[in-house]
Structures are given as C-alpha cells and as structure tokens.
Scaffold this motif. Sequence first.
Motif, PDB file in Angstrom:
ATOM      1  N   GLN A 126       0.720  -1.119   0.228  1.00  0.00           N
ATOM      2  CA  GLN A 126       0.280  -0.495   0.084  1.00  0.00           C
ATOM      3  C   GLN A 126       0.753   1.260  -0.183  1.00  0.00           C
ATOM      4  OE1 GLN A 126      -2.546   0.347   3.240  1.00  0.00           O
ATOM      5  NE2 GLN A 126      -4.127   1.710   2.388  1.00  0.00           N
ATOM      6  N   ASN A 172       1.066   4.011   0.537  1.00  0.00           N
ATOM      7  CA  ASN A 172      -0.125   5.593  -0.193  1.00  0.00           C
ATOM      8  C   ASN A 172       0.722   7.508   0.669  1.00  0.00           C
ATOM      9  OD1 ASN A 172       1.296   5.100   2.586  1.00  0.00           O
ATOM     10  ND2 ASN A 172      -0.342   4.940   4.098  1.00  0.00           N
ATOM     11  N   LYS A 222      -2.488   9.552   1.625  1.00  0.00           N
ATOM     12  CA  LYS A 222      -3.515   9.176   1.354  1.00  0.00           C
ATOM     13  C   LYS A 222      -3.886   8.583   2.961  1.00  0.00           C
ATOM     14  CE  LYS A 222      -6.917   6.198  -1.082  1.00  0.00           C
ATOM     15  NZ  LYS A 222      -6.906   4.830  -1.761  1.00  0.00           N
TER      16      LYS A 222
END
Length: 471
Positions: free
Chosen positions: A115, A117, A174
């Motif tokens: 991930q 982000n 994010k």
Amino acid sequence: MRSLSLFFIITSCCFSFSQNKQLLFGFSDIPQSLMVNPGGEVKNDWYFGIPLLSHIHTNVGISGSTVYDIFADDGVDFNTKLRNAIRGMSHRDFFSANQQLEIFSGGFAFGDRFQKNEYVSFGLYQELDFIAYFPKDFAMLALNGNGIGVPFRANQLSVRAEAISVLHLGYNKKVNDKFSFGVRGKIYSSIANIDFTNNKGSFVTVRGQNNFYDHIFNLDLEGRTSGLASLGDDDSEGSNSVVKDLRKRVLLGGNLGLGFDIGVSHQLNEQLHVEASLLDVGFISHKKDVENYKIEGDYVFEGVNPLFPETDIGQTAEQYWDEIEQDLEDLFTVDTTTSKYTTWRPVKFNASLNYSFGQKEYESCNCSKEDNAYLNKAGLQLYAISRPKQPQMALTAYYYRRLFEGLQVKTTYTIDSYSAYNIGLGMYTNLGGLNFYVMADNFLQLQNIYDAQSVSLQIGFNYIFNKKDED
C-alpha cells in the motif's frame, strides 16, 4: 493623434489572461493536477515530465470591449466605435496575463510494499503574471479633454507585473480510503518585478487668477521595480550578458521568496466527493537591483502663457517650449530610491463537489468492478484569486467521462469576469506509459476569435507508470 492614443489605451487594456485551470482541477489522471490541489487523488506510482513540454499553459481573454467592437467592418465610423468602447468600460475592467512553462517535473509513490499511500512530487516552472486596470478617467481625458471641475483619479493607474521561477516540493498522504491531504513548499526566484498599485490623489482643472486655468495636482504616486535597472545598463557583452543574467535568476539567482500550497480531498460517500486547495500563500523579498520612483505632494500648474512667444525680449519658440518643459520638470520632482520591498503572491482558492455515476460492469457476471467503478462525474467548482483592487471569481459546472482505459475527457461551462457562456474541453490519453493531454476553453467563440471574451490552451507530455487495478 488623439485617436491613436485612445486606440492604444483601449487595446492595451482589453486582452487578459486568467490563472483559472478549471479543466485541470480534479482531473486526477494527469499528474499536473497536483499543482492545483496537492491533496488530490493520485493514480500513478511514478512519473516524469518531458522537459519543457510537460505543462504549457496560456490563456487570453477580454474584460470589457473586444477588438471586434472597434475593428468590425459594419459601416460605423472607427472613431465612433472607439468612443463607444471606452465609454462602455469601467475602471474595474482589466488587462491581465498569466503564462506558465514547466521546465522539469516528476513524482513517485512510497510506503509499504502493498500500500503505497504517500507521494512526493517536485519540479521547476517559470511563470509570468501581469495585471493592469483600465484607467477610465484618463481615457476620458484623452477623449474629451480636461473639463472644468472634473477630477481624474490617480488610483485608476494600477499595474503589476512579475516574471518568476518556482522550485517546488510536494507531499501527498492518503490517510484512508476516504481522505487525503497534501502540502507543497515553494521557493520563488524573481526574474523581474514592477509594482505600480499604490497610487492615490487626483488632478483637476479650475478657473485661474493669473491665467485662464489652474491645474491642481494632489498626488501620491509610487512605482517599485526590481530586476530591470541592470538590464538597461551598457555592457560590452551586450545581449549575451543579459541572457546569462536571466538564466541565473531562473536558477534561484534572483530576489528570493517562500510560499506554500495546501489541499484536501474527501469522499463523503460512495458517490459524493469534495476537494479544495489554497495556492501560492507566499511572498518575495526584493533586495537586489531595486529602483523605486515616487511623486508626492500638492502642485499647481498655471498652464501655458497665451502670449507666445515673448518676442519683444528676444525669446524664440524653442526657448519658450524649453521653459514650459523645465517648469513641468521642476513641478513634478521624482524621488528615486533603492529601498527594499516585499510583494505578496496572488493567492488562489479552488473548491469542488462532484457526483460519480455509471458503474462499469463485467460482461460475464453483470457485476461492477471494484476499482474505478464509476465512469462519469458531474460537479461544480468555485475559483477565486486575490487581485490589487478586488478578488476575481469563477463558477464552473463540469462533466468527466472515462471513455475507456486510455482515454478520458472533461467538459466545462464557466461563468467568470469575461463571459457567462465559456465552454471548455479537455482530453487525456495514455499510450504505453506516454501520456498526452490537451485542454482548451471557449469553443463557442472560436468562429470569431476577435470577438471572443477568452481563449485558453493547456498541453503537456509525461511518462507515467500507473498503479495496476486489482481484479
């Protein structure tokens, strides 16, 4: 001669460029959308912009009368059209220009393996920004002359211009599936600056005692410049020296300043999404190559002696006019200084609300795809920018459509200072990692560009490595 003077005033104050990038804002497929909202959605793992081609932006528009209003072949006398154009404009009409050229740019995602982000973007771009308000009183002075008791206000003489380069570094996070934020730090390097916006006072003509008329001036005029005085100096190297100096200023060798952008993006529910940004909150301190000019005080000019010239004392016509010129120079004393000064960048605000609809479905199972499920977006965007006299604002309605994986389009309808019917269209395509986008405004008026209120163009090339959709 008077017609030529009026023509120069009207044309130099009609054309305008805008900094509104309503087609780019929220178009998250394009990496440069982070430049108008550092907290926007990121759809790539990394990218780099093709140097000098990754983002080229220029707008042109008209506030008030258009060129067509003056030059139309409609059988009306040119002087009549020129007078009508001037009378139809106000001192709040303006001529402004904004142009940007991205020199280099790039960005990459990071985080854990599964991930990524967080995202960093960076680059260097050059920008030109100019605004001059239409001096209605002085245009009427050129048109009708100075009537008795009619004041001409000096605050209508308002001009600001600057050429800068901007080195920037942005961070996007994010936080979760619904919220992201971003911030961008900027180092400004001023190439050249002109600030002539702090003018006060007036000029009025009254009946005189020693002559037919007295011209009374109550003035507080100030012009500040940096980066210009040295360009006019004589130099043995000539233009080569000027080019070297300008190149140095682009590479952080000019008057420096600091600024920042901030932005957020929030998914309210599955289909409603909002985002907002505040851009160019910053300043530039002008210390190098500064030259300022100031005229301040109350002045009375009794006008031209009607006895021309005094031949009985042997005065020639040339001596007579030299005396008048000297009187004016003695009357208006220009104080020149090299004091440092600070300018603030024009702050810009963007906010939008959009609604997503039209889910993409698999042909085999009649079920929607998890990622990028919606093919359409429709929404509203508000834009504002600070300006010397008053903020300028625009409201845009837009529609976005993902036609297929490598082609997306966006169309806009904008109401702003120039027009109430500005229709724009933007297109993005991605072929084997090479991304190209083109965006243009005001298609309805392209059939007669001389009568167009505004025309805009943005183009760019990037190489993008996109995030893979998970099936």
